[in-house]
Each structure stands twice: as C-alpha cells, then as structure tokens.
Design an enzyme around this catalytic site. Sequence first.
Site, PDB file in Angstrom:
ATOM      1  N   ALA A  14       0.809  -1.236   0.000  1.00 30.60           N
ATOM      2  CA  ALA A  14       0.000   0.000   0.000  1.00 30.60           C
ATOM      3  C   ALA A  14       0.833   1.273   0.000  1.00 30.60           C
ATOM      4  O   ALA A  14       0.381   2.305  -0.487  1.00 30.60           O
ATOM      5  CB  ALA A  14      -0.927   0.001   1.218  1.00 30.60           C
TER       6      ALA A  14
ATOM      7  N   THR B  39       6.156  -8.402  -8.310  1.00 29.20           N
ATOM      8  CA  THR B  39       7.449  -8.255  -7.639  1.00 29.20           C
ATOM      9  C   THR B  39       8.555  -8.864  -8.497  1.00 29.20           C
ATOM     10  O   THR B  39       8.356  -9.908  -9.115  1.00 29.20           O
ATOM     11  CB  THR B  39       7.403  -8.992  -6.276  1.00 29.20           C
ATOM     12  OG1 THR B  39       6.280  -8.508  -5.553  1.00 29.20           O
ATOM     13  CG2 THR B  39       8.672  -8.783  -5.469  1.00 29.20           C
TER      14      THR B  39
ATOM     15  N   HIS C  92      16.033   4.136 -17.890  1.00 31.20           N
ATOM     16  CA  HIS C  92      15.175   4.180 -16.701  1.00 31.20           C
ATOM     17  C   HIS C  92      15.606   5.330 -15.795  1.00 31.20           C
ATOM     18  O   HIS C  92      16.679   5.903 -15.969  1.00 31.20           O
ATOM     19  CB  HIS C  92      15.256   2.862 -15.911  1.00 31.20           C
ATOM     20  CG  HIS C  92      14.404   1.770 -16.484  1.00 31.20           C
ATOM     21  ND1 HIS C  92      14.861   0.923 -17.465  1.00 31.20           N
ATOM     22  CD2 HIS C  92      13.124   1.393 -16.228  1.00 31.20           C
ATOM     23  CE1 HIS C  92      13.898   0.069 -17.791  1.00 31.20           C
ATOM     24  NE2 HIS C  92      12.835   0.332 -17.054  1.00 31.20           N
TER      25      HIS C  92
ATOM     26  N   LYS D  96      16.933   3.276 -10.293  1.00 33.25           N
ATOM     27  CA  LYS D  96      16.930   1.835 -10.629  1.00 33.25           C
ATOM     28  C   LYS D  96      18.322   1.253 -10.386  1.00 33.25           C
ATOM     29  O   LYS D  96      19.325   1.829 -10.811  1.00 33.25           O
ATOM     30  CB  LYS D  96      16.509   1.639 -12.083  1.00 33.25           C
ATOM     31  CG  LYS D  96      16.332   0.173 -12.460  1.00 33.25           C
ATOM     32  CD  LYS D  96      15.626   0.018 -13.795  1.00 33.25           C
ATOM     33  CE  LYS D  96      15.496  -1.433 -14.205  1.00 33.25           C
ATOM     34  NZ  LYS D  96      14.672  -2.224 -13.273  1.00 33.25           N
TER      35      LYS D  96
END
Length: 269
Positions: free
Chosen positions: A10, A101, A157, A161
Amino acid sequence: MTLRVAVTGASGRMGQAVARAVMADEKASLAALVARPGSTLVGTPVNTLGGDSDSQTSSLVITDTLSLAGVDVVVDFTLPTSTLANASLCASAGVPMVIGTTGFSDEQLTELEAGLSSVASCRAANFSTGVNLAYRLLAIAAEVMGSESDIEIHEAHHKHKIDAPSGTALAMGQAITDAMGTSLNDVARFDRSAVREPRETGSIGFSVTRAGDIVGEHTVMFGTEGERLEITHKASSRNAFAAGALRAAHFLWGKPAGNYSMADVLGLS
Ligand code: NAD
C-alpha cells in the site's frame, strides 16, 4: 459480478497505482489494501490514496495483514520475502495471485512456483500490454530478419533503478534468441569498452541510460546493410503496469490452477 481484489504494498509506487486502478474499474472492487507492518498508512482509509467515492470502499482501511475472506484475487507488488509469504496464504486459501514483484533468487522462484501450483497465478517482470506485445513483434522480426541483422537493445530508466540492464531488456533479448534458436547467454554483449574489434556477427549488444524520472523505455534495433528496423516501447506512467496487472487479475478469476503468462492473458500464446 465484481472482482474483489486485495492489493499489497500500500505504501509502494506500484501498490498505490494498482489500488487506484482497481478503484477506477467498474468491474472490480478493492477488498483489502495491505501495507508493511509498522507503516504509518496502517489504519488510514484507502480512499485517501485516490478519492474513491464508492461507499463500500470508503469504509475500508489499510491493514498490515493479508486476510483473504471475501477476496477473489490478490495483486502483489512488494518484496520477494513478502510475496513468498503472501503466496503461501493464497495457496492455503485457494485464491489466485498476480505477482509483479521482481528480484527473486532462483531458489525463491522455485519455492514460489511450487507453492502456487494449486492455484491460478500470473507472474510477469513487466505487466505493460505494449511490452508484452513487443515480445511477440520482436520474435517475428527475429524470425524474418534476425540472422542478417545486427541486433542492439537500448533501455533507459530513472536514476534510482539499481539493476542494469533491465529485466525487460533481457526478456526482449530472450524473445529474440528463442525465435532464432540461439542462446542469450552466448550472444549477449554488455560491455565493449575493452574490445578493439569490429562488431561480432550474431551478437546482441545491450546499452543502458539512467537519468531523472524516466519510467521505462526500450528500443530494439535490427540493423542491416541498407535499412534499419526499430521497435520501441515507452512507458510514461506506472499506470501501464497497473492496468496490465488488473487485466491479469480479471483473467485469472475462475481459471484452473496453473502458472499463466501475460501472453496467455493477452491471447498471444
Ligand atoms: P516500492 O519500493 O515503491 O514499493 C514496495 C512496497 O512494498 C514498499 O512500500 C514496502 O513497504 C512494501 N512492502 C514490503 N513488505 C511488505 C509487506 N510484508 N506487506 C505489505 N507491503 C510490503 O517499489 P515499487 O516501485 O512499487 O515496486 C515493487 C516491486 O514491483 C519491485 O519488485 C519492482 O521491481 C516491481 N515492479 C514490477 C513491475 C511489473 O510490471 N511487473 C512494474 C514496476 C515495478
């Protein structure tokens, strides 16, 4: 019927994007939103994340444990250890699971797949519809012109990252070598700085950019004498991954046990 979705992570970027996507989906409802134990979000109403007006959702608060009563599917974008624990709960309760994930070790992946063998599940390193379609387009390009092409893969990216090249860039390389019947391990070239030779025929070069807030961009070039084909995908928001994960959640609902791919979800397999 409405798909009742539990979302984990969350306080994470993806967990929040998926929760918002569920709340915006007329055919889905948010059944639970789970934060890491100790998170300041635990106990707060879920609609503080996105201003959802649905009366059922407005009474829902963020919890720190995943309870699967009244849940049709779980969507998990957290950490490998947390995902493994959640997978075990899903398997015990017979609830399908969508897994976004990344970063599992080989041992963790084996444990995950074995643990989920009794339910329907879908795990993808990239849930974007465009990227999953690009894998198919790349396979076609590789079949038609791969052997006569110099193939290069570039990805960009954001600066946070930590892995390079991205899992998606490697998966694109894999789609190409699978189509050509070669081995990515044999042909991938990640660093040419010490090589003083012309380009090696049949190799696939990878290059990487890390800058600012780039969500994710991938270009695969098939270069020949006289022409160049480039297949590019650009994600401009994490919503692309959230939408794909939610599409996978709808797909899994009512499906027999099995490990499904995004190609299955998109009807590409
Ligand atoms: P993030 O760091 O913003 O969020 C991860 C969240 O998981 C954190 O907020 C953390 O508190 C939470 N968490 C950890 N343990 C938990 C637990 N036990 N219960 C509930 N929540 C827990 O990272 P992110 O950008 O949201 O990415 C999450 C994962 O998804 C990463 O592995 C990332 O590589 C992956 N990812 C996958 C895709 C895809 O399309 N498959 C796209 C983007 C990111």
